[in-house]
Write a protein that holds these residues in place. Structure first.
Motif, short mmCIF file in Angstrom:
data_model
loop_
_atom_site.label_atom_id
_atom_site.label_comp_id
_atom_site.label_asym_id
_atom_site.label_seq_id
_atom_site.Cartn_x
_atom_site.Cartn_y
_atom_site.Cartn_z
N ILE A 32 -20.07 -25.70 -29.25
CA ILE A 32 -20.84 -25.32 -28.06
C ILE A 32 -20.80 -23.81 -27.86
N ASN A 33 -19.63 -23.21 -28.10
CA ASN A 33 -19.53 -21.75 -28.00
C ASN A 33 -20.51 -21.05 -28.93
N TYR A 35 -23.52 -22.51 -30.37
CA TYR A 35 -24.92 -22.81 -30.08
C TYR A 35 -25.34 -22.34 -28.68
N HIS A 36 -24.40 -22.34 -27.75
CA HIS A 36 -24.70 -21.86 -26.40
C HIS A 36 -24.29 -20.41 -26.21
N TYR A 41 -28.57 -21.36 -26.24
CA TYR A 41 -29.19 -22.62 -25.83
C TYR A 41 -28.29 -23.36 -24.84
N LYS A 42 -28.89 -23.85 -23.78
CA LYS A 42 -28.14 -24.57 -22.75
C LYS A 42 -27.71 -25.94 -23.27
N PRO A 43 -26.42 -26.27 -23.19
CA PRO A 43 -25.96 -27.58 -23.67
C PRO A 43 -26.20 -28.68 -22.64
N THR A 44 -26.64 -29.82 -23.12
CA THR A 44 -26.78 -31.02 -22.28
C THR A 44 -25.98 -32.13 -22.92
N PHE A 58 -29.25 -29.35 -27.48
CA PHE A 58 -29.66 -28.01 -27.12
C PHE A 58 -31.18 -27.93 -27.25
N ASP A 149 -32.55 -17.10 -22.31
CA ASP A 149 -31.37 -16.59 -23.01
C ASP A 149 -31.35 -16.93 -24.49
N ALA A 150 -32.21 -17.83 -24.92
CA ALA A 150 -32.16 -18.30 -26.31
C ALA A 150 -32.68 -17.24 -27.27
#
Length: 283
Positions: A32-33, A35-36, A41-44, A58, A149-150
């Motif tokens: 997550i660190n 990819y986000h 990308y916001k994690p879901t 993401f 932010d992506a």
């Protein structure tokens, strides 16, 4: 005298493009660190059954996602779980493949969100999921809801290992109607990569040609995702502000690929390559 009745061939529904690519990871927090925290990308987190691996999605844009699943076993080299292709009608695609003699599931899977899908194997055992989005989602622009932010708002291509081009072409070229748009290698006299575009869109698969066993490190490079960036310099500027937050990341220098485009290779904590690529060749 009765008239002859000719059986009509089952038509293939449209294959619109890459919907998602899923990878398995060892440490979900570290992934997550990456990819986000790095890519933006916001994690879901998705609710799973108690026995199922944890899933994080993401959103890249309104039609494309990256997915990671926990539980990568020690010693397992393969990290790519599946590639999903968006189709206009999942049941029609299932019937089409069945009519061509391909082994398909007896029925579709339906997610709580209403998404319909089924999964098959290509000739080299990559899992290919055909997915039909809910009707209200299909009319959205693919850039809709993309996060500011992506680093990128588009999955351009996905790379898969290919040992037997003829067998893979029988599936992708002849059965699914993909088309070859480029091939190249290093040096120019060798073919290492073949790009195969989906029939009803502009996303593509990249055949990563192999001639024998590959190491874990090599597999992470070969099984990859390419994200399109309008400007490599702007992408670099964004990434450099995130290199130490929340964990240090050593950034490689960008390079000009064999297709004459700027490219930058990034690697998640499990060694899966995420490639950034500009859309047009250098002038």
């Amino acid at each position: 005298m009765g008239a002859w009745v000719w059986a009509q061939p089952t038509p293939r529904p449209a294959i619109l493009g890459i919907s998602h690519v899923a990878f398995q990871v060892k440490d979900l927090s570290k992934a997550i660190n990456f990819y986000h925290g790095l890519l933006g990308y916001k994690p879901t987190r998705m609710r799973q059954k108690n026995t199922a691996p944890e899933q994080v999605t993401f959103k890249v844009n309104g039609r494309q996602h990256l997915k990671i699943f926990s539980g990568l076993p020690d010693g397992q080299d393969e990290r790519m779980l599946e590639i999903a292709l968006e189709v206009t009608n999942a049941e029609a695609m299932r019937q089409y493949l069945l009519s061509k003699g391909l082994k398909v599931p007896p029925k579709l899977d339906q997610e709580p969100t209403g998404i319909l899908s089924f999964t098959v194997e290509d000739p080299e055992k990559h899992l290919i999921k055909f997915i039909q989005l809910k009707q209200k989602n299909t009319s959205k622009s693919f850039r809709e809801e993309q996060l500011s932010d992506a680093v990128s708002d588009r999955i351009l291509h996905v790379g898969i290992t290919v040992a037997d081009v003829k067998k893979m072409d029988a599936f992708y070229l002849n059965l699914l109607d993909f088309s070859e748009i480029w091939r190249g290698g290093r040096p120019d006299t060798v073919i290492n990569w073949i790009n195969m575009r989906v029939p009803d869109g502009t996303d593509y698969f990249e055949y990563m040609l192999v001639s024998g066993p590959v190491s874990r490190q090599q597999l992470g490079v070969l099984h990859h995702v390419a994200l399109q960036v309008p400007s490599m310099q702007k992408a670099l500027d964004v990434l450099r502000t995130r290199l130490n937050d929340p964990q240090p990341y050593k950034l490689e220098s960008p390079r000009i690929g064999r297709n004459n485009r700027w490219q930058l290779n990034l690697y998640d904590p499990d060694g899966t390559r995420i490639e950034l690529m500009e859309p047009f060749p250098m002038r």
